[in-house]
Design a protein around this motif. Structure first.
Motif, PDB file in Angstrom:
ATOM      1  N   SER A 187       0.844  -1.197   0.000  1.00  0.00           N
ATOM      2  CA  SER A 187       0.000   0.000   0.000  1.00  0.00           C
ATOM      3  C   SER A 187       0.879   1.246   0.000  1.00  0.00           C
ATOM      4  O   SER A 187       1.383   1.663   1.044  1.00  0.00           O
ATOM      5  CB  SER A 187      -0.917  -0.007   1.235  1.00  0.00           C
ATOM      6  OG  SER A 187      -1.755   1.108   1.261  1.00  0.00           O
TER       7      SER A 187
ATOM      8  N   ARG B 224      -4.232   0.960   2.707  1.00  0.00           N
ATOM      9  CA  ARG B 224      -4.891  -0.270   3.145  1.00  0.00           C
ATOM     10  C   ARG B 224      -4.251  -0.830   4.416  1.00  0.00           C
ATOM     11  O   ARG B 224      -4.822  -1.681   5.081  1.00  0.00           O
ATOM     12  CB  ARG B 224      -4.837  -1.301   2.021  1.00  0.00           C
ATOM     13  CG  ARG B 224      -5.498  -0.824   0.723  1.00  0.00           C
ATOM     14  CD  ARG B 224      -5.232  -1.790  -0.429  1.00  0.00           C
ATOM     15  NE  ARG B 224      -5.704  -3.127  -0.116  1.00  0.00           N
ATOM     16  CZ  ARG B 224      -5.055  -4.240  -0.472  1.00  0.00           C
ATOM     17  NH1 ARG B 224      -3.907  -4.168  -1.119  1.00  0.00           N
ATOM     18  NH2 ARG B 224      -5.551  -5.432  -0.166  1.00  0.00           N
ATOM     19  N   ARG B 225      -3.057  -0.364   4.715  1.00  0.00           N
ATOM     20  CA  ARG B 225      -2.358  -0.791   5.930  1.00  0.00           C
ATOM     21  C   ARG B 225      -1.285   0.237   6.222  1.00  0.00           C
ATOM     22  O   ARG B 225      -0.742   0.865   5.310  1.00  0.00           O
ATOM     23  CB  ARG B 225      -1.735  -2.181   5.717  1.00  0.00           C
ATOM     24  CG  ARG B 225      -0.898  -2.684   6.875  1.00  0.00           C
ATOM     25  CD  ARG B 225      -0.516  -4.148   6.720  1.00  0.00           C
ATOM     26  NE  ARG B 225       0.389  -4.401   5.597  1.00  0.00           N
ATOM     27  CZ  ARG B 225       0.782  -5.616   5.225  1.00  0.00           C
ATOM     28  NH1 ARG B 225       0.345  -6.682   5.858  1.00  0.00           N
ATOM     29  NH2 ARG B 225       1.603  -5.770   4.193  1.00  0.00           N
TER      30      ARG B 225
END
Length: 276
Positions: A95, A103-104
């Motif tokens: 990400s 996303r993280r």
């Protein structure tokens, strides 16, 4: 004698640990994900935290191959985290793409992998190189830009920034970028992946490696635009910028092939790192 006993205990503990979470198919777990590891047979000199390419896995990244064998033989623990799953079964990735929702928290994930592996396998967390191939190389570049002090050095292969390029970074880095002259998957100038052509600001586009090098020169406060040292023999054409910020290092290595981790890369990279 005491130092020898301590080293033996650490090695025994490390081998026991690798038989579990670091074994061939067993993943080590941290809060935000998982990773795989392989240990050298003898004394541990440091570690390489290696980020796989598009669609890959940490397990796949550490399958026996030239660079893996070389790094293990030179005493480095190999750590390979798992990227996040893509939709529609396209494997895993990282990400980092500008303008897209994270996303993280990859910084938190990768530093937690670093610390967990150091505690499990008995090496110094300050002696870890962050490296990666393709999108793993891009993730490596973004980590170097955002948090340069998180790892001892950075060694992206065939991956850099994406457009829109960053305009500044957090501080000087120690970085060796390796790229293939004929790379058609991540060309030196980048390419358009989706969204029409390079005139469309909304298109998904890889970045320009030459811009990336210019930014690193600025971040490292290099005195000159041109390189200070050149290597023209052997499998790599190398350019080094030496007159830069104290503690920084910047080198660019080209090889005549395409989108691969080239033969001889690990030996070259570790020679560079150990010579810093």
């Amino acid at each position: 004698m005491r130092a020898l006993l301590v080293s033996l205990v650490l090695l025994i503990c490390a081998q026991a640990a690798v038989a579990g979470c670091g074994a061939e198919v067993s993943a080590c777990e941290v809060d935000l994900g998982s990773y795989h590891a392989r240990l050298p047979e003898g004394e541990i000199k440091g570690a390489i935290l290696y980020l796989h390419g598009f669609g890959g896995t940490g397990e796949g990244a550490l399958r026996p191959r030239g660079w893996v064998t070389t790094a293990l033989a030179r005493g480095y623990v190999l750590i390979a985290p798992d990227g996040l799953p893509y939709a529609e079964g396209r494997g895993r990735g990282w990400s980092f793409i500008p303008g897209r929702p994270a996303r993280r928290d990859e910084h938190t994930f990768l530093t937690s992998v670093r610390d967990d592996a150091a505690a499990r396998f008995g090496f110094d967390s300050d002696r870890v190189i962050l490296s990666g191939f393709s999108v793993g190389g891009s993730m490596t570049s973004y980590m170097a830009c955002a948090a340069p002090g998180s790892f001892a050095a950075y060694a992206p292969v065939a991956g850099g920034f994406w457009r829109p390029h960053p305009t500044n970074c957090s501080g000087p880095v120690r970085l060796l970028h390796t790229h293939g002259w004929t790379d058609g998957t991540v060309p030196l100038e980048g390419r358009v992946l989706r969204g029409g052509d390079a005139t469309n600001p909304e298109a998904l586009m890889q970045g320009d490696i030459f811009y990336t090098l210019r930014l690193w020169r600025e971040v490292n406060a290099c005195h000159q635009l041109r390189a200070d040292r050149f290597v023209t023999d052997g499998p790599f054409l190398r350019r080094s910028w030496d007159h830069c910020a104290t503690g920084s290092a910047l080198e660019f290595a080209l090889f005549p092939g395409g989108h691969v981790v080239p033969e001889g890369w690990a030996e070259m990279m570790l020679d560079w790192y150990e010579g810093l």
